[in-house]
Write a protein that holds these residues in place. Structure first.
Motif, PDB file in Angstrom:
ATOM      1  N   MET A   1     -16.032 -21.813   2.682  1.00 38.11           N
ATOM      2  CA  MET A   1     -16.164 -21.188   1.365  1.00 38.11           C
ATOM      3  C   MET A   1     -17.075 -19.957   1.428  1.00 38.11           C
ATOM      4  N   SER A   2     -17.190 -19.350   2.598  1.00 42.27           N
ATOM      5  CA  SER A   2     -17.998 -18.137   2.730  1.00 42.27           C
ATOM      6  C   SER A   2     -17.491 -17.055   1.779  1.00 42.27           C
ATOM      7  N   GLN A   3     -18.423 -16.236   1.269  1.00 42.11           N
ATOM      8  CA  GLN A   3     -18.030 -15.080   0.467  1.00 42.11           C
ATOM      9  C   GLN A   3     -17.196 -14.148   1.331  1.00 42.11           C
ATOM     10  N   ALA A   4     -16.026 -13.754   0.860  1.00 44.58           N
ATOM     11  CA  ALA A   4     -15.148 -12.844   1.597  1.00 44.58           C
ATOM     12  C   ALA A   4     -15.244 -11.449   1.001  1.00 44.58           C
ATOM     13  N   TYR A   5     -15.564 -10.471   1.846  1.00 43.05           N
ATOM     14  CA  TYR A   5     -15.594  -9.061   1.463  1.00 43.05           C
ATOM     15  C   TYR A   5     -14.571  -8.326   2.312  1.00 43.05           C
ATOM     16  N   GLY A   6     -13.622  -7.642   1.694  1.00 45.43           N
ATOM     17  CA  GLY A   6     -12.631  -6.880   2.437  1.00 45.43           C
ATOM     18  C   GLY A   6     -12.961  -5.405   2.477  1.00 45.43           C
ATOM     19  N   VAL A   7     -12.402  -4.704   3.465  1.00 46.91           N
ATOM     20  CA  VAL A   7     -12.445  -3.245   3.431  1.00 46.91           C
ATOM     21  C   VAL A   7     -11.417  -2.767   2.408  1.00 46.91           C
ATOM     22  N   SER A   8     -11.406  -1.490   2.126  1.00 43.55           N
ATOM     23  CA  SER A   8     -10.635  -0.977   0.990  1.00 43.55           C
ATOM     24  C   SER A   8      -9.146  -1.287   1.082  1.00 43.55           C
ATOM     25  N   ILE A   9      -8.565  -1.245   2.280  1.00 40.94           N
ATOM     26  CA  ILE A   9      -7.122  -1.467   2.371  1.00 40.94           C
ATOM     27  C   ILE A   9      -6.741  -2.905   2.075  1.00 40.94           C
TER      28      ILE A   9
ATOM     29  N   LYS B   1       3.329   0.851 -15.764  1.00 43.57           N
ATOM     30  CA  LYS B   1       2.271   0.254 -16.570  1.00 43.57           C
ATOM     31  C   LYS B   1       1.200  -0.444 -15.738  1.00 43.57           C
ATOM     32  N   ASP B   2       1.493  -0.718 -14.481  1.00 43.91           N
ATOM     33  CA  ASP B   2       0.541  -1.418 -13.617  1.00 43.91           C
ATOM     34  C   ASP B   2      -0.348  -0.420 -12.904  1.00 43.91           C
ATOM     35  N   PHE B   3      -1.648  -0.467 -13.178  1.00 46.51           N
ATOM     36  CA  PHE B   3      -2.613   0.409 -12.528  1.00 46.51           C
ATOM     37  C   PHE B   3      -3.204  -0.308 -11.310  1.00 46.51           C
ATOM     38  N   SER B   4      -3.545   0.465 -10.279  1.00 48.07           N
ATOM     39  CA  SER B   4      -4.107  -0.136  -9.065  1.00 48.07           C
ATOM     40  C   SER B   4      -4.981   0.865  -8.339  1.00 48.07           C
ATOM     41  N   LEU B   5      -5.844   0.350  -7.487  1.00 47.99           N
ATOM     42  CA  LEU B   5      -6.689   1.203  -6.660  1.00 47.99           C
ATOM     43  C   LEU B   5      -5.842   2.091  -5.750  1.00 47.99           C
ATOM     44  N   ILE B   6      -4.800   1.513  -5.163  1.00 47.84           N
ATOM     45  CA  ILE B   6      -4.029   2.267  -4.174  1.00 47.84           C
ATOM     46  C   ILE B   6      -3.217   3.379  -4.836  1.00 47.84           C
TER      47      ILE B   6
ATOM     48  N   ASN C   1       0.823  -1.204   0.000  1.00 45.87           N
ATOM     49  CA  ASN C   1       0.000   0.000   0.000  1.00 45.87           C
ATOM     50  C   ASN C   1       0.863   1.263   0.000  1.00 45.87           C
ATOM     51  N   GLY C   2       1.940   1.270   0.781  1.00 47.87           N
ATOM     52  CA  GLY C   2       2.794   2.447   0.840  1.00 47.87           C
ATOM     53  C   GLY C   2       3.413   2.783  -0.509  1.00 47.87           C
ATOM     54  N   CYS C   3       3.976   1.780  -1.159  1.00 48.84           N
ATOM     55  CA  CYS C   3       4.587   2.019  -2.471  1.00 48.84           C
ATOM     56  C   CYS C   3       3.545   2.425  -3.498  1.00 48.84           C
ATOM     57  N   GLY C   4       2.361   1.818  -3.411  1.00 51.00           N
ATOM     58  CA  GLY C   4       1.306   2.176  -4.359  1.00 51.00           C
ATOM     59  C   GLY C   4       0.886   3.625  -4.227  1.00 51.00           C
ATOM     60  N   LEU C   5       0.685   4.079  -3.006  1.00 54.08           N
ATOM     61  CA  LEU C   5       0.341   5.481  -2.779  1.00 54.08           C
ATOM     62  C   LEU C   5       1.389   6.402  -3.395  1.00 54.08           C
ATOM     63  N   PHE C   6       2.653   6.080  -3.148  1.00 54.60           N
ATOM     64  CA  PHE C   6       3.727   6.959  -3.590  1.00 54.60           C
ATOM     65  C   PHE C   6       3.893   6.954  -5.114  1.00 54.60           C
ATOM     66  N   LEU C   7       3.675   5.804  -5.740  1.00 51.93           N
ATOM     67  CA  LEU C   7       3.725   5.767  -7.204  1.00 51.93           C
ATOM     68  C   LEU C   7       2.668   6.688  -7.798  1.00 51.93           C
ATOM     69  N   GLY C   8       1.456   6.663  -7.229  1.00 58.10           N
ATOM     70  CA  GLY C   8       0.379   7.507  -7.740  1.00 58.10           C
ATOM     71  C   GLY C   8       0.630   8.980  -7.519  1.00 58.10           C
TER      72      GLY C   8
END
Length: 386
Positions: free
Chosen positions: A258-266, A311-316, A59-66
């Protein structure tokens, strides 16, 4: 460049890594802070403290790349009022005391105007408290308790975790899923999620199917929580974890659940570590999909990332890009010779500011800029669907 500096962009694909470093670096290195920055005779200097070497490195590197891609594009266009922006990084290893020390170091430098996207709940609390006279823009946490504190220097760009959990539970309800559980860390971040989870269930007239905890945000001791969730076998489990989420999901599947897994944004920043187990995992998102080019914001983001050799796009990284865009608008409004106080005042005056499909609203008594929340799912072919 030392080995520690060379690892700064480990997340980049090998063919583009050297190109990205060259474009992001400029010609000078800030002594002691571990990352090359833009070389300019006259600059607007911004600090960034985040995890660049520990459990939240993705997450840290992703923020900084953006944010770097945004400021690269801004500088190519002439900067702000004719002045370039210099972004200075310090690695806090996801440790609150180091984050505080980094913030104090930034504050001691009179040329430093603001701090951008600190990462983590406790880290953000330490940074915001340490530098009351500096703007702290775009913390990467949605913990509601932090937003209730009297920290007028802190400007939140992302929606909060309560809004995320409301969206996840509403989505589950639409799909006819009423047995919903939660796993969370037993720390301020996790307890904030627990409070929001319970409140959201009350609004939906539901009871929790199961609640399990891990010791803290960085603990990999996730097996007991996974077994507790598997035993209850809810239809949905909300994964209130960050860097430890992949270990939890693997343990959950190994336990036969096998429950559906939903994560928070991070959680989204770590799904790449799951491989095939990521298929079908859902999560809240607080920015548009980085592939949704119907948003002008996303089109600009993609172009600026590519121009910086990424070239790699991401949410973070899109979140980091948005944080930088909001801070840049505050710098513009601060005038041709901005001070820290002028930057704070400039940010406060941002209202109905359209980033290109996402609107930001601050004000004298409001520091929560965005209400954007959606849900995304990883499809069987690995694509992000929102």
């Amino acid at each position: 460049m030392s080995d520690s500096k060379a690892r700064t962009f480990d997340l980049l694909p090998r063919p583009t890594r050297r190109q990205a470093i060259g474009r992001l670096a400029g010609a000078a290195t800030v002594a002691g802070l571990g990352l090359p920055v833009f070389a300019q005779a006259k600059t607007l200097r911004i600090g960034a403290t985040f995890d660049n070497s520990s459990v939240e490195k993705a997450n840290g590197c992703g923020l900084f790349l953006g944010s770097s891609a945004y400021f690269n594009a801004l500088n190519r266009a002439g900067g702000i009022n004719g002045t370039k922006v210099e972004l200075v990084m310090a690695d806090d290893q996801f440790k609150p005391d180091i984050a505080k020390a980094n913030a104090l170091s930034f504050a001691a430098d009179s040329s430093m105007l603001a701090i951008l996207h600190p990462l983590g709940t406790r880290q953000t609390a330490e940074v915001s408290d340490a530098v009351p006279g500096m703007a702290v823009v775009g913390p990467n946490t949605g913990t509601v308790a932090l937003r209730k504190k009297a920290n007028p220097n802190t400007f939140w760009v992302r929606a909060n975790y309560d809004q995320e959990i409301d969206k996840l539970i509403a989505t589950a309800a639409v799909l006819g899923q009423s047995r919903i559980g939660l796993v969370h860390a037993n720390d301020p971040f996790g307890l904030s999620l627990l409070e929001g989870f319970k409140a959201s269930l009350v609004k939906a007239n539901l009871e929790p199917a199961v609640i399990a905890t891990t010791p803290n945000t960085t603990s990999m001791d996730v097996d007991p929580a996974a077994r507790a969730i598997a035993k209850a076998n809810p239809q949905v489990v909300i994964v209130g974890l960050g860097g430890t989420a992949p270990a939890f999901v693997r343990a959950l599947r190994a336990a036969g659940c096998m429950s559906q897994a939903y994560g928070v944004s991070i959680t989204a920043g770590f799904l790449g570590q799951l491989g095939d187990l990521a298929h079908g995992v859902g999560f809240a998102i607080v920015v548009p999909s980085p592939y949704s080019t119907k948003f002008e914001l996303v089109r600009r983001y993609q172009a600026d990332m590519l121009a910086s050799g990424v070239k790699d796009f991401s949410l973070i990284s899109l979140e980091g890009y948005m944080d930088a865009a909001v801070l840049a608008e505050g710098l513009r409004r601060a005038g041709p010779a901005p001070t820290r106080a002028a930057v704070l005042a400039g940010l406060e005056r941002i209202e109905a500011f359209d980033l290109g499909g996402v609107k930001i609203n601050f004000g004298r008594t409001n520091r929560e800029g965005s209400q954007f929340v959606d849900v995304a799912v990883i499809s069987s072919n690995g694509r992000l669907i929102s």
